[in-house]
Design an enzyme around this catalytic site. Sequence first.
Site, short mmCIF file in Angstrom:
data_model
loop_
_atom_site.label_atom_id
_atom_site.label_comp_id
_atom_site.label_asym_id
_atom_site.label_seq_id
_atom_site.Cartn_x
_atom_site.Cartn_y
_atom_site.Cartn_z
N ASP A 17 0.81 -1.22 0.00
CA ASP A 17 0.00 0.00 0.00
C ASP A 17 0.85 1.27 0.00
OD1 ASP A 17 -2.14 -1.64 -0.08
OD2 ASP A 17 -3.18 -0.79 1.65
N ASN B 138 -5.02 -2.11 -4.36
CA ASN B 138 -6.20 -2.21 -3.50
C ASN B 138 -6.00 -1.32 -2.27
OD1 ASN B 138 -8.70 -3.01 -2.61
ND2 ASN B 138 -8.07 -5.06 -1.96
N ASP C 142 -10.53 -2.11 12.41
CA ASP C 142 -9.51 -3.03 11.90
C ASP C 142 -9.05 -3.99 12.98
OD1 ASP C 142 -9.71 -1.95 9.43
OD2 ASP C 142 -7.86 -0.76 9.53
N GLU D 14 -11.24 -4.62 2.36
CA GLU D 14 -10.54 -5.41 1.35
C GLU D 14 -11.42 -6.54 0.80
OE1 GLU D 14 -9.21 -3.79 3.70
OE2 GLU D 14 -7.09 -3.32 3.31
N HIS E 156 -5.15 -8.92 3.91
CA HIS E 156 -4.04 -9.10 4.84
C HIS E 156 -4.51 -9.40 6.26
CE1 HIS E 156 -4.22 -4.57 5.96
NE2 HIS E 156 -5.27 -4.85 5.23
N ARG E 157 -5.57 -8.73 6.68
CA ARG E 157 -5.99 -8.92 8.07
C ARG E 157 -6.61 -10.30 8.31
NH1 ARG E 157 -4.40 -4.50 10.21
NH2 ARG E 157 -4.62 -2.56 9.10
N LYS F 163 0.45 -6.52 1.95
CA LYS F 163 -0.24 -5.23 1.86
C LYS F 163 0.24 -4.27 2.96
CE LYS F 163 -4.87 -3.60 0.82
NZ LYS F 163 -5.10 -2.36 1.53
#
Length: 650
Positions: A49, A92, A316, A344, A389-390, A415
């Site tokens: 990112d 993204n 998040d 995402e 990613h999370r 990311k």
Amino acid sequence: MSSLTLPPLRAAAGSVRLPGSKSISNRMLLLAALAEGTTEIRDLLDSDDTRVMLAALQTVGVGITVLGSSAWRVEGCGGVFPVKDADLFMGNAGTAIRPLTAALALSGGHYRLSGVPRMHERPIGDLVDGLLQIGADVRYTGTPGFPPLAIHPARIELTGPIRLRGDVSSQFLTALLMALPLTGAEASIEMTTELISKPYIEITLNLMARFGVEVRREGWQRFTIPAGQRYRSPGLLHVEGDASAASYFLAAGAIGGGPVRVEGVGRNSIQGDVRFADALQAIGARIEWGEQFIEASAPESGKLKAFDLDLNQIPDAAMTLAVAALFADGRCVLRNIASWRVKETDRIAAMATELRKLGATVEEGADYIAVSPASTLNAGAAIDTYDDHRMAMCFSLAALGGVSVAINDPQCVNKTFPDYFDALAEITAPVIAIDGPSASGKGTVAERVAAVLGYHYLDSGSLYRLTALAAARADVLLDDEAGVAALAASLPAIFEGGRVLLAGDDVTDAIRTEEVSAGASKVAALPAVRAALLARQRAYRRFPGLVADGRDMGSVVFPAAMAKVFLTASAQVRAERRYKQLIAKGMPANMHALLQDLQERDARDAQRSVAPLRQCDDADLVDTTPLDIDAAVAAVMTIVKRQQGKSGNS
Ligand code: DC
């Protein structure tokens, strides 16, 4: 499709240096680009990112140079991007496309912004509506309301306040706030809905202030940027560690015993996600705050408490709580998280599907998710990560339930956190520490045990040997502690297929001479040398596990090792073994001298002030005096199996 299988994990303890915050990194880059003057940004996150943002800014003519590891210089363009016509690929990265769209719409050029297919499903209509109200020319070239976008020069007119929705993403407000000072006129924004994720707006306002622009805020309803303010570079800035990324490790400490310390954020952080630590504390974890760290340990009771929480402020980090719910003592409800649906991936749907694979009962609503954990987790679940990613990071914690977990497409962590799994391994991968005196056979035994288990192997003594050899080659005296420590800190050593290379030179045999052995024992007594080698040794802790041999593996380097073995033999037998080895290699050997040397080295290793050789209280003794190698390996494997059984590992 690639997949990473995490082994069953029993415990988490240690410390992790966090990568830079994504939210701060991308905001700082844009503000530095828009400012007058040059900004040096240190500790910038290096990830997909941030690369998207760096590349886009370079494409529109902003001068950006790398100064060294994670330090960048940005030549501000004073609000006027030099390149007036460009195509920008935004991957993204929501934190890149939203603020850039606003800044570009006010900068009088022709720009086309697009991204990966998922980016074209992530809404941007509220932001575009806001920009259209002040005369900007922003058009949808695909589906209305979503990227890709085309931007053209337009006359910007600020009359009444911009009316903006804040219930889909707070990034739309962030984008407008950061771009509006470019107009030089007074500008105000009025929220027409409840504003979500408010702490992210605090990050925005805080960073704008560091660049000299003050925003008047009336509650969370109205924001006014007084006329005539311009961004001016503050010179040097540091990026804080990523507080969202901290959540995985803090949760690991809360689930896996701890203490786990994250370094790079602390009590004065400007990131709202540090409040995740409060949420963990509310469900029983023990939390300690420092200026530059946060530390988490498991609840006194051992088990996290069931919870029902409004997590709108930390959307998040809240994902980490959804996985932590697998370890709670009852049904857990995460509320007010509708924004998950437009991240995402649709994170509510994804979370529900994947938690079910682990055996949880999950109820999913428009803006909430409820997780009822099963008494034991399903082993061997294959977790899909949805290019998010999370998802990959938070589901890795499930392995702390003592089950293996496969993470599909693990590289999606690039990311925001390319080294995530290495960092996780450094606090969770099982370690077998084998300490003991010289020539006790621990090297051979450790290597064999590592092969049986499929684990990595660290011969820590070779690092001290390499240091002694490097010192000899660089003419650094062995009592020059600072000089030797500097060499140890940056040893150009590579271990490759059984060979050891120093600065490209094969030194496999050279580090085994009696002279180097004596030198190694001397440098090993220097505290600064031991400190210089500590991080390097810990970095060998990788999945699926590590067998490490040395003198202080169990006492200092891996104090929370799953199994600790003290391997020894009588001095006479050890001297005989060394004698046979040397003769077999065609090297000269004298039994009497060897025995004397060994005894001297044993004494020095045992008597030094730092990390003296001794058997830890929690280590098992294996005396190999009467044992051959096979029997010694078997004895160690018995200890390892017993420890694995204790921890629920298979
Ligand atoms: O295990 P070895 O003989 O290769 O070790 C070489 C020297 O390094 C020995 O004198 C002890 C020292 N050493 C140490 O102090 N701590 C370790 N973890 C490993 C080795």
